[in-house]
Design a protein around this motif. Structure first.
Motif, short mmCIF file in Angstrom:
data_model
loop_
_atom_site.label_atom_id
_atom_site.label_comp_id
_atom_site.label_asym_id
_atom_site.label_seq_id
_atom_site.Cartn_x
_atom_site.Cartn_y
_atom_site.Cartn_z
N ARG A 25 -38.99 -69.97 -27.62
CA ARG A 25 -37.72 -69.79 -27.39
C ARG A 25 -37.01 -68.53 -27.94
N THR A 26 -36.27 -67.82 -27.04
CA THR A 26 -35.48 -66.72 -27.34
C THR A 26 -33.94 -66.74 -27.18
N GLU A 27 -33.07 -66.07 -27.91
CA GLU A 27 -31.74 -66.29 -27.53
C GLU A 27 -31.31 -65.01 -27.95
N LEU A 28 -30.15 -64.53 -27.16
CA LEU A 28 -29.34 -63.15 -27.24
C LEU A 28 -28.17 -63.89 -28.27
N LEU A 29 -28.16 -63.58 -29.39
CA LEU A 29 -26.97 -64.20 -30.20
C LEU A 29 -25.89 -63.15 -30.37
N PRO A 47 -33.16 -60.15 -26.48
CA PRO A 47 -33.01 -61.37 -27.36
C PRO A 47 -33.56 -60.82 -28.78
N HIS A 49 -33.34 -63.12 -31.31
CA HIS A 49 -34.07 -64.45 -32.12
C HIS A 49 -35.14 -65.19 -31.28
N ASP A 51 -37.93 -68.18 -31.73
CA ASP A 51 -38.72 -69.29 -32.18
C ASP A 51 -40.11 -69.67 -31.67
N GLN A 65 -40.41 -67.86 -36.86
CA GLN A 65 -38.75 -67.64 -36.59
C GLN A 65 -38.73 -66.00 -36.90
N ALA A 175 -41.22 -68.42 -23.38
CA ALA A 175 -39.72 -68.31 -23.34
C ALA A 175 -39.01 -68.40 -22.25
N ARG A 176 -39.39 -67.58 -21.26
CA ARG A 176 -38.72 -67.68 -19.97
C ARG A 176 -38.94 -68.79 -19.07
#
Length: 182
Positions: A25-29, A47, A49, A51, A65, A175-176
């Motif tokens: 999983r990725t995030e653009l924080l 992104p 971040h 996990d 992470q 992730a996608r």
């Protein structure tokens, strides 16, 4: 993120074997970032971040992470391997992660400490944050020299780079799509 993740997963595979399954999983924080050299604001496209939950060819489960954009004093790298006979931990505190700076190896089991690095990685032209960054290049050249002297082929080459690129493509796919990749 792909570069930092590639370096971290390369260490995981060196210690525990090839990654055979991966969820990510990725995030653009923080979508805006201040450029260090100019002070300008730029939009982040990748992104920062990640996990990962993975399984290796040695059947070891792995949790990773990676979080970029944290203040330098809060940037830490830690790889801990636990088994039935004890634990082994590799740690570092450089903002650029495992690929830059000094790493410390510790364990609850006695072991012979590794030799010192072949290259110090410091120099007058390196910015303060990048002191130690050239150690990677120095270590690769030292590995190549050992291979030439000993007639061996231990230094990672093009095949290793292809493997790492494909692994990162699997991470991005997981992730996608939200689906585990084998």
């Amino acid at each position: 993120m792909p570069i930092a993740a590639g370096h971290v997963l390369d260490v995981v595979e060196a210690v525990l074997g090839d990654i055979t399954e991966i969820d990510a999983r990725t995030e653009l924080l923080w979508p805006q970032v201040t450029l260090v050299d100019t002070g300008a604001i730029s939009l982040r496209e990748v992104p920062e971040h990640l996990d990962v939950i993975a399984k290796t060819s040695s059947d070891a489960p792995v949790g990773v992470q990676i979080l970029a954009g944290v203040p330098a004093p809060d940037a830490h790298f830690s790889l801990e391997v636990r088994g039935s006979e004890g634990w082994l931990k590799l740690t570092g505190n450089h903002p650029a992660g495992v690929q830059v700076g000094d790493l410390a190896l510790s364990s609850n089991v006695d072991f012979t400490a590794p030799d010192s690095p072949a290259a110090a990685g410091t120099g007058p032209t390196a910015a303060a944050i990048w002191n130690g960054a050239s150690i990677n290049v120095g270590e690769v050249y030292a590995g190549l020299a050992r291979d030439i002297l000993n007639g061996t082929h231990h230094t990672p080459g093009f095949g290793h780079a292809v493997h790492n690129s494909r692994l990162m493509a699997r991470v991005e796919q997981a992730a996608r799509t939200g689906h585990r990749q084998s």
